[in-house]
Design a protein around this motif. Sequence first.
Motif: not given
Lengths: 309, 309, 309, 309
Positions: D197-225
């Motif tokens: 979460g945390n608005n996805g501010l570190f999603f790039d490196f969180e992906l690198d660290r092995g998370v399973d995905g995102a549960n956040t509300g950024y208005a471009f969820p298609d980008m997160l996907v």
Amino acid sequence: MKIDSTASGVYSIAPTPFLEDGAIDWTSVDRMTDFYFEAGCNGFTILGVLGEAPKLDAEEALALAARVIKRANGKPIIVGVSAPGFAAMRSLSRKVMDTGAAGVMIAPGGGLKTDDTIAAYFRNAVEAVGSDIPWVLQDYPHSTGVTMSNNLVRRVVIENPSLVILKHEDWPGLDKITTLRGWEKDGSMRKISILIGNNGLFFDFELDRGVDGANTGYAFPDMLVEAFKLSKEGKRDAAHDLFDAHLPLLRYDHQPGVGLAVRKYVLKRRGILSTAAMRKPAPAFTPETRAEVDYLLGRLAKHDPRAKV
Amino acid sequence: MKIDSTASGVYSIAPTPFLEDGAIDWTSVDRMTDFYFEAGCNGFTILGVLGEAPKLDAEEALALAARVIKRANGKPIIVGVSAPGFAAMRSLSRKVMDTGAAGVMIAPGGGLKTDDTIAAYFRNAVEAVGSDIPWVLQDYPHSTGVTMSNNLVRRVVIENPSLVILKHEDWPGLDKITTLRGWEKDGSMRKISILIGNNGLFFDFELDRGVDGANTGYAFPDMLVEAFKLSKEGKRDAAHDLFDAHLPLLRYDHQPGVGLAVRKYVLKRRGILSTAAMRKPAPAFTPETRAEVDYLLGRLAKHDPRAKV
Amino acid sequence: MKIDSTASGVYSIAPTPFLEDGAIDWTSVDRMTDFYFEAGCNGFTILGVLGEAPKLDAEEALALAARVIKRANGKPIIVGVSAPGFAAMRSLSRKVMDTGAAGVMIAPGGGLKTDDTIAAYFRNAVEAVGSDIPWVLQDYPHSTGVTMSNNLVRRVVIENPSLVILKHEDWPGLDKITTLRGWEKDGSMRKISILIGNNGLFFDFELDRGVDGANTGYAFPDMLVEAFKLSKEGKRDAAHDLFDAHLPLLRYDHQPGVGLAVRKYVLKRRGILSTAAMRKPAPAFTPETRAEVDYLLGRLAKHDPRAKV
Amino acid sequence: MKIDSTASGVYSIAPTPFLEDGAIDWTSVDRMTDFYFEAGCNGFTILGVLGEAPKLDAEEALALAARVIKRANGKPIIVGVSAPGFAAMRSLSRKVMDTGAAGVMIAPGGGLKTDDTIAAYFRNAVEAVGSDIPWVLQDYPHSTGVTMSNNLVRRVVIENPSLVILKHEDWPGLDKITTLRGWEKDGSMRKISILIGNNGLFFDFELDRGVDGANTGYAFPDMLVEAFKLSKEGKRDAAHDLFDAHLPLLRYDHQPGVGLAVRKYVLKRRGILSTAAMRKPAPAFTPETRAEVDYLLGRLAKHDPRAKV
């Protein structure tokens, strides 16, 4: 009959009686309602911290309010409506006022910072519940985490004509009373009712400082009523003597969490509640605590026959 | 002579005496030092909250410690060394121990969260000051904002052999004492000294729960000493009678901020301090407050001749 | 040369360079001082959060200030003097000003609540350090726990003529800038310098909102200087382009605790610091973190040759 | 279909659409529901912070949940049920699960301190809602004020088998992910889903660290996907390139309070919501803010055609 800024005397804070299985104990609800008025209280407040309000769902809260209000038969019942959101606050407020409540009590929401933010919170709360509902401002920093300066209290009083009672439980708080009463006298703040809380730990000197009464849940509201009368009659020493006799128990009772269990236990021993049960999650009420309360009641009984229970 | 885990009895918390112009009042420092030992204290603590420590610069703090330690002539003086950084904590600790202090007192730094972080803080503090210095853990959530569960206190005791005294001032805290004493008995925690603080508001029942004494700054340490002795002699009722006589004043004194002013004023009236002056910024000490303290002393004097001042 | 309310441009926040054994790395101190001015900074601040100030004892802090001030050769050095007590704040302030510091930086003490209390804190601080010392108000709620409304900032500016710079790091904070600049324009607040902090995370739009510059410790102060110039020249898109290229690293750096380790590591890679060592207790700087910073630098180097390190 | 510990991909956090008069905008509710699934989300969460949950009364909250769940037609909808009391939490949880929700999200109550207290809170919450309901632990210290160490998260996972997803929004938080994933691998913690979460501010490196995905509300969820897919396909640089293009807006959006207004505005510009209205009390959405968001969208559109709105 609605509360207004002339409120004085003792308004107790009531617990919510439960049976051992967690259901609301309606028989005790009625007995407790009668007890407060027989003890000389002018009214009482339900669904405050002592009332375990967060453990009741919306239907139960309304049912409790309806039962108590009906039993009070026109005497003032105040309802705590503090909530994390204004929608829930509005909903509960409108419903209990329709049922005959005398007013509502509102504490500032958790996490509020800066005078401007706190003042805005109360303006929004009043807009949400409606400016026709008289309300009690609960100024209790220890519980809410929100500290209000003397100036901020005055500002909130000025900005919100429907605020009629200050439940004063700031700590230290004696000079705050003197300051607010001074502002009323010099006309820089309209006159409101100041009733004290904080478990009554400083009620003796708060009376000396000129408060209008108490709005707290000590299990001997009859003592609070008597101390208030003695003070009003100018019998200062007698008021302090009575208060001091109760202070060891009152101080013991003034413990966050376990204090609620202690109060329920004392009310049970006094024959008001059928059980001392709290709903889960409840603080521990250990055998040591119970024995200490019994010991305190025994010592108090030497000075006050009401403690012979 | 250093403190160790057998410490018992009363260790007062001392104020820092000032002249009206804000300079340290060395005459009163000496008189106060003598007073605490004449009152039956086994030692006392300087540079705690009551000592207005943040208002002294480093040189003054060291000078005060040196003067008191010399005057104490071998009796134990504990020095508060809580600081925002470990460098200052280390610096002060090493210097006062070199001067003859009996140990230091450490409170957790502000803003610490999670058990692991708090435990790490104390390990780092011990590494900074040196594991050869015996210390008092100040567990005072109301002041520090850091709450330690029973399990965490045990963990800190286990992880730090140089921790010898717990200054217990959690609230509510009676059951914490019982739990910790139980762990000592069943061997899951080594025996330490538990001295109570929180202004002594529950000292009567804390004695019943088995604490080793008090480490607090009530202006009648002689009463604390006497209550401790009565309790140790098994005279429970007498201990409570004495304590209850003082409770109205002790409770009044238990107000954050203004309580320090009250204590200094009472110590002045008892002839220990030449002035009740506090360094700026000081809490207000209003005429109303002063009159109330005088009234309380007058009432107390009927029960305890030490209050005839 | 002292700071005043016309300060503009970039004032970096400097780390304290250490050798691997924890001693101050004086060679790096000199090189770092030169670097900031070569990078286009107009001055910099030592002994802030980034400077690991609480890990230096009083003598070290003074020695560091003296070395940096001498090396700066007349250019402005600001010294962080926030302390739990006014005695320490006064002592450090007077000494560094005597050594040639350009001013001091003061953050509100922890635990302050209510506008009146916060305003009183700053009046007391100014009285303690002396009203002749120009100072920077650090408005950083995330770190201090103290939130200041727009109105309160204005009040503190008005009450304290020696306040010349606002280190603005409230969050969200863009509209606060617009409000304060508006008050300067309509004459309801005197003109001060507003320099931004919060690691520069919103520096691009803060420039658009009219701030006077930055007072933050991002390891590419030369980028901040360039973005500031582009903005002043009206090249808004170019300023944003430059800022956006750095944003992935700047955002990474914006992590409490570990962010300091990251900055020191980047400054080491840039050849400014000999080591990235922090004094204990230091946040973990894991291999994963290091690899991520290297990756970010590699990506940044495609846009900004300064990152080819 | 209920959530379980294999959840992966993007689960958006949904706002509550309102009309300008404050009524729920049911047309936008339906369109928004369709949008999230068309954007590639595997599910989404309602009545979280972004959902303005405290501004809805109980009936509205249930009506919203029923509408969304029906429209989702079997795809998982998670419902935020955090409440000040367990009675309200239980009531809402049972009702929405009966309506077809896939699980609930629970954040720790405000003011919880000590690991033991926090762990007890979650055991009590699970007992209240029923151990048959799968739930998401929201670990968001910035919003709740409750910080959970790595060890405490593991303890809560172990003690509560119905906990299936960790909404990870601690900050800094990258090493926490690595530690938790390590514990899953070495068998000291069962495998759960970690969504950030945390608005996805570190999603790039969180992906690198092995998370399973995102549960956040950024208005471009298609980008997160898309970033999630690129990462899973091993296209690290491409994932970072895409993320970095969005970072200026995503960072802007990451402002407490006003961030919600920004997201609603962007969703309106994208044609998902009919209005950007928030219920009162709403944060200010100034013309400056609006112009900045427009500017950011314009700049983003050069890299991502989805921003051409």
